[in-house]
Design an enzyme around this catalytic site. Structure first.
Site, PDB file in Angstrom:
ATOM      1  N   LYS A   1      45.668  34.936  29.481  1.00 27.08           N
ATOM      2  CA  LYS A   1      44.764  33.936  30.051  1.00 27.08           C
ATOM      3  C   LYS A   1      43.980  33.255  28.940  1.00 27.08           C
ATOM      4  CE  LYS A   1      41.066  33.814  33.589  1.00 27.08           C
ATOM      5  NZ  LYS A   1      40.297  34.683  34.515  1.00 27.08           N
TER       6      LYS A   1
ATOM      7  N   SER B   1      40.460  33.324  39.276  1.00 24.22           N
ATOM      8  CA  SER B   1      40.598  32.348  38.214  1.00 24.22           C
ATOM      9  C   SER B   1      41.807  32.587  37.323  1.00 24.22           C
ATOM     10  CB  SER B   1      39.329  32.352  37.349  1.00 24.22           C
ATOM     11  OG  SER B   1      39.215  33.584  36.619  1.00 24.22           O
TER      12      SER B   1
ATOM     13  N   THR C   1      36.125  39.190  37.422  1.00 24.01           N
ATOM     14  CA  THR C   1      34.726  39.507  37.667  1.00 24.01           C
ATOM     15  C   THR C   1      34.571  39.931  39.124  1.00 24.01           C
ATOM     16  OG1 THR C   1      34.099  37.830  36.030  1.00 24.01           O
ATOM     17  CG2 THR C   1      32.346  38.682  37.446  1.00 24.01           C
TER      18      THR C   1
ATOM     19  N   GLY D   1      37.636  39.405  41.978  1.00 26.29           N
ATOM     20  CA  GLY D   1      38.824  38.868  42.633  1.00 26.29           C
ATOM     21  C   GLY D   1      39.770  38.071  41.771  1.00 26.29           C
ATOM     22  N   SER D   2      39.437  37.807  40.506  1.00 27.78           N
ATOM     23  CA  SER D   2      40.233  36.868  39.721  1.00 27.78           C
ATOM     24  C   SER D   2      41.532  37.423  39.164  1.00 27.78           C
ATOM     25  CB  SER D   2      39.390  36.290  38.577  1.00 27.78           C
ATOM     26  OG  SER D   2      38.439  35.392  39.078  1.00 27.78           O
TER      27      SER D   2
END
Length: 613
Positions: free
Chosen positions: A107, A188, A209, A211-212
Site C-alpha cells: 500500500k 482504505s 485503523t 476496517g481498512s
C-alpha cells in the site's frame, strides 16, 4: 502532477531491461499459492524473474489497460533486479524465507527507502522518496521478497473527509473491483485487496485503523489478516493513529496470508515503534504481558479440520444496518448459510445476541473517533518531520490542509477535507473535555463530552467488556460475524454506501481479525421459488475475532472454514464491466433500414399498364 504521465515513465523504466511480453495475458500462475510457487522455483521450472514478469504483464494488460482495475499506483523500477538477486541466492542454496523470490505489493502509505514514492495517495507527499524502509519493507527485503510496487488507496487512508469515495486518491485515481469494474473495492487498502484478487502479485499488504484491511478483503473476495496492534510495526508508515494502526496482508488463501504475516511481523521491539514491545490498548492496565513465544511461522496453524470441536460466538451486532439503512435480506441469508457451514464442519455455535441469542451485548465504541482525531493531528506531524523534499516536509496537519486548498483541482475534485479541518481543532490537552463528543441515549457514555484520556479508557473497556468478556463467559475460541456489506457501485456524487461493518468490535482495543470469503448473496424470485435465483456477483466474507495475539487460533479456524467451503476457488473474479452481469442487458435493438417497395400483384400490374382512354 500528471498521474498518467508519471505512470507511463515508470512502466517504461521498469520494462526497458526486460524482453517483450507479447500480447497474451499470463494466466499460468493465477491462484498459485506461495507453497506451489516455492516448489516450482526449487525444482528449477520457474524463476523469480519469470514470475515477476508475468505479474507485470498482467498489471499492464488488466490494471492499466483492458478492464482497468487501477489497483497499482506505481511499479518498482528495481523489481526485476530484486528478482534476479533472489534467483542468484537460490542457486547458491540460500533461501531467506517463505516469501523468497515472491513478488509482493505494498500500500502506498508503507514506506520504502528506494526509488518509489510513499504518498498516501496525496501529492502533498510526492517528491523525494522516503529516506528509509519501513520496518515492514525491511523485513520483506530481509526475507527475500520482491517488492513489485505500490498499490492505490483511499487517500490519507480514508481519513480526510466524511464524504470520501473509497479507493480514490488524488495521485492514483479510482480503484475498481475485479468482480465488477463498476463496484467499489472498499478502503482504505483498496488497491491491496483488488490487486491480490486480480492476481497482480502473490500477496499484498495494507494497513488498518478500523476496517481498512478486512473491508477490501470482503469486497474483493480475498483473505485478510488484521494483526494485533503492535505485532507488525508502524515505523515508516503514514499514520492515522498509533493506538489503532496495524499492517497486514491480503492473499488468496489463508496459508498465503499466514506466510506473509510470518515475514512482516516484529516478534520483539523493533527499536522504532514502541507498540512492538508492548500490548494493545485492550490489554493495557490488565497485567497481561506481550507473549514471549510469538510464533515464527503462522502456516503451521493452517488446518483443514480447524473447525472441529471449536466453540464460536456469532454476533449480529450492527448487521441490521446503520441508522435508517436496512441490510438486504439476501445478505443476511448468505451470512446464515455461512454460519450453517461452520456448524456443519464441526463447530458449536453460540448465538450471542438477537432474538434467539444468549443476551450478550457489545458495548459501543463511543470514544473511537476522538482518539483517531487526536492521534492523527499529532502523529501525522511527527511523520512529516521524517520526510524531506515533499510539500509538507517538516510541517504539520495545517500544512496538509493548506496544500489541499491550494491544489483543490487535483486533491479535492469530488470531496472536501472536513475530517482534516475537524482534527486541526482538537485541543492538545488529553484531559480537556470536548463537549462536541457528548453522546446521547441509549448509550449515554459521555453525557457532557469526552476527553482524549476518557476516550482511550472507553476503547480499553470495549475490549475488556466486549470480545474478552464474550470469550471468557461462553468459553469461546472466537467471535464470528459478517465482515461488511457486499461491494456497492462506486458513486462519485453520493460517495460510499456502507450499510454495516463489524471491524469496530476489534478496532479500539487493537485486537486481531481474520477475514475469509464466505459466499455470494443471491436474488431470488420468491420464497416459493427458491431455485429461481440470480447470484449477485460480488462476495461476502465472515470475520473471526479474538483477543490480542490470538492469530494462531484465528488462522486455524479461518483455514478450516476455507477448506470446507472453497468460496473463492469456486467463484473467481471475471473483470465484468458491471455486477451483476446476467439478466440486465435488455433487448437487442435492430436498426431500422429503408426497404425496397414490394413487387405489385399481377392484377395490379395489369391495371397500371392499361392504355389511355
Amino acid at each position: 502532477m500528471n498521474t498518467p504521465a508519471i505512470r507511463i515513465l515508470l512502466f517504461a523504466a521498469l520494462l526497458a531491461p526486460a524482453s517483450a511480453f507479447g500480447q497474451s495475458i499470463p494466466t499460468r500462475h493465477n491462484e498459485a499459492t506461495v507453497a506451489q510457487l516455492q516448489a516450482e522455483m526449487a525444482s528449477g521450472s520457474l524463476t523469480s524473474e519469470q514470475l515477476t514478469q508475468e505479474y507485470i504483464a498482467r498489471i499492464i494488460a488488466l490494471d492499466q489497460n483492458g478492464p482497468g482495475v487501477n489497483a497499482v499506483i506505481e511499479l518498482n523500477p528495481d523489481a526485476l533486479a530484486m528478482a534476479r538477486n533472489a534467483d542468484a541466492l537460490r542457486r547458491k542454496g540460500m533461501v531467506l524465507g517463505p516469501l523468497h523470490g515472491i513478488p509482493v505489493l505494498l500500500k502506498d502509505n508503507i514506506g520504502t527507502g528506494d526509488k518509489m514514492q510513499t504518498s498516501a495517495g496525496s501529492f502533498a507527499l510526492v517528491g523525494t522518496p522516503a529516506l528509509h524502509d519501513s520496518t515492514v519493507a525491511a523485513n520483506l527485503r530481509a526475507g527475500g521478497a520482491v517488492i513489485l510496487g505500490k498499490t492505490n488507496l483511499s487517500e490519507w487512508a480514508n481519513f480526510r473527509s466524511f464524504e470520501s469515495i473509497s479507493g480514490w486518491s488524488g495521485r492514483g485515481g479510482q480503484t475498481h473491483n475485479p468482480y465488477g469494474i463498476d463496484r467499489n473495492p472498499c478502503g482504505s487498502s483498496s488497491g491491496s485487496g483488488a490487486a491480490a484478487s486480480a492476481n497482480f502479485a502473490t500477496v499484498s499488504f495494507g494497513s488498518e485503523t478500523d476496517g481498512s484491511i478486512v473491508c477490501p478483503g470482503n469486497a474483493n473476495g480475498v483473505v485478510a489478516i488484521k494483526p494485533t496492534v503492535g505485532l507488525t510495526s508502524r515505523a515508516g508508515v503514514v499514520p492515522i493513529s498509533h493506538t489503532q494502526d496495524t499492517v497486514g496482508p491480503h492473499a488468496r488463501t489463508v496459508a498465503d496470508a499466514a506466510a506473509a504475516l510470518s515475514v512482516i511481523q516484529s516478534r520483539t521491539f523493533d527499536g522504532l515503534d514502541p507498540a512492538t514491545g508492548g500490548v494493545p490498548l485492550g490489554w493495557q492496565g490488565t497485567g497481561k504481558k506481550r507473549p514471549t513465544n510469538i510464533p515464527t511461522d503462522y502456516t503451521k496453524f493452517v488446518d483443514p479440520h480447524g473447525l472441529q470441536g471449536a466453540r464460536l460466538g456469532v454476533t449480529i451486532a450492527g448487521l441490521s444496518g446503520f441508522t435508517n439503512v436496512t441490510t438486504p435480506q439476501p445478505v443476511l441469508d448468505a451470512f446464515d448459510e455461512a454460519v450453517q457451514a461452520l456448524e456443519n464442519a464441526g463447530a458449536t455455535i453460540i448465538k450471542l445476541d438477537g432474538p434467539d441469542g444468549v443476551g450478550f451485548t457489545f458495548p459501543p465504541a463511543d470514544g473511537e473517533f476522538l482518539v483517531l482525531l487526536y492521534d492523527f493531528k499529532f502523529d501525522v506531524a511527527k511523520y512529516f518531520k521524517t520526510r524531506v523534499g515533499v510539500p509538507v516536509a517538516g510541517g504539520d496537519l495545517q500544512s496538509a490542509i493548506d496544500f489541499n486548498n491550494a491544489h483543490a483541482d487535483t486533491e479535492m475534485p469530488f470531496f472536501n477535507q472536513d475530517i482534516f479541518d475537524f482534527a486541526e481543532t482538537i485541543n492538545p490537552d488529553p484531559n480537556f473535555v470536548d463537549a462536541r463528543f457528548a453522546t446521547m441515549a441509549p448509550d449515554n457514555t459521555f453525557p457532557k463530552g469526552a476527553s482524549y484520556n476518557q476516550a482511550l479508557q472507553n476503547g480499553h473497556d470495549l475490549g475488556a467488556n466486549g470480545i474478552d468478556l464474550a470469550l471468557s463467559t461462553y468459553n469461546l475460541d472466537a467471535v464470528v460475524s459478517a465482515t461488511d456489506n457486499p461491494a456497492w457501485a462506486t458513486d462519485l456524487l453520493f460517495g460510499d454506501h456502507f450499510i454495516f461493518g463489524t471491524s469496530g468490535l476489534a478496532a479500539a482495543p487493537g485486537y486481531p481479525i481474520v477475514q475469509v470469503p464466505a459466499g455470494f448473496p443471491k436474488l431470488c424470485a420468491s420464497p416459493t421459488q427458491p431455485t429461481n435465483c440470480t447470484q449477485y456477483g460480488v462476495p461476502l466474507g465472515i470475520s473471526f475475532f479474538g483477543t490480542a495475539f490470538s492469530e494462531p487460533k484465528l488462522i486455524k479456524l479461518a483455514s478450516g472454514f476455507e477448506a470446507v467451503t472453497q468460496v473463492r476457488a469456486h467463484n473467481l473474479p471475471t473483470f465484468a464491466a458491471t455486477a451483476p452481469f446476467t439478466n440486465v442487458q435488455g433487448t437487442t435493438l435492430v436498426k431500422p433500414t429503408r426497404r425496397a417497395a414490394p413487387a405489385p400483384a399481377a392484377d395490379d400490374k395489369a391495371k397500371k399498364v392499361r392504355p389511355h382512354l
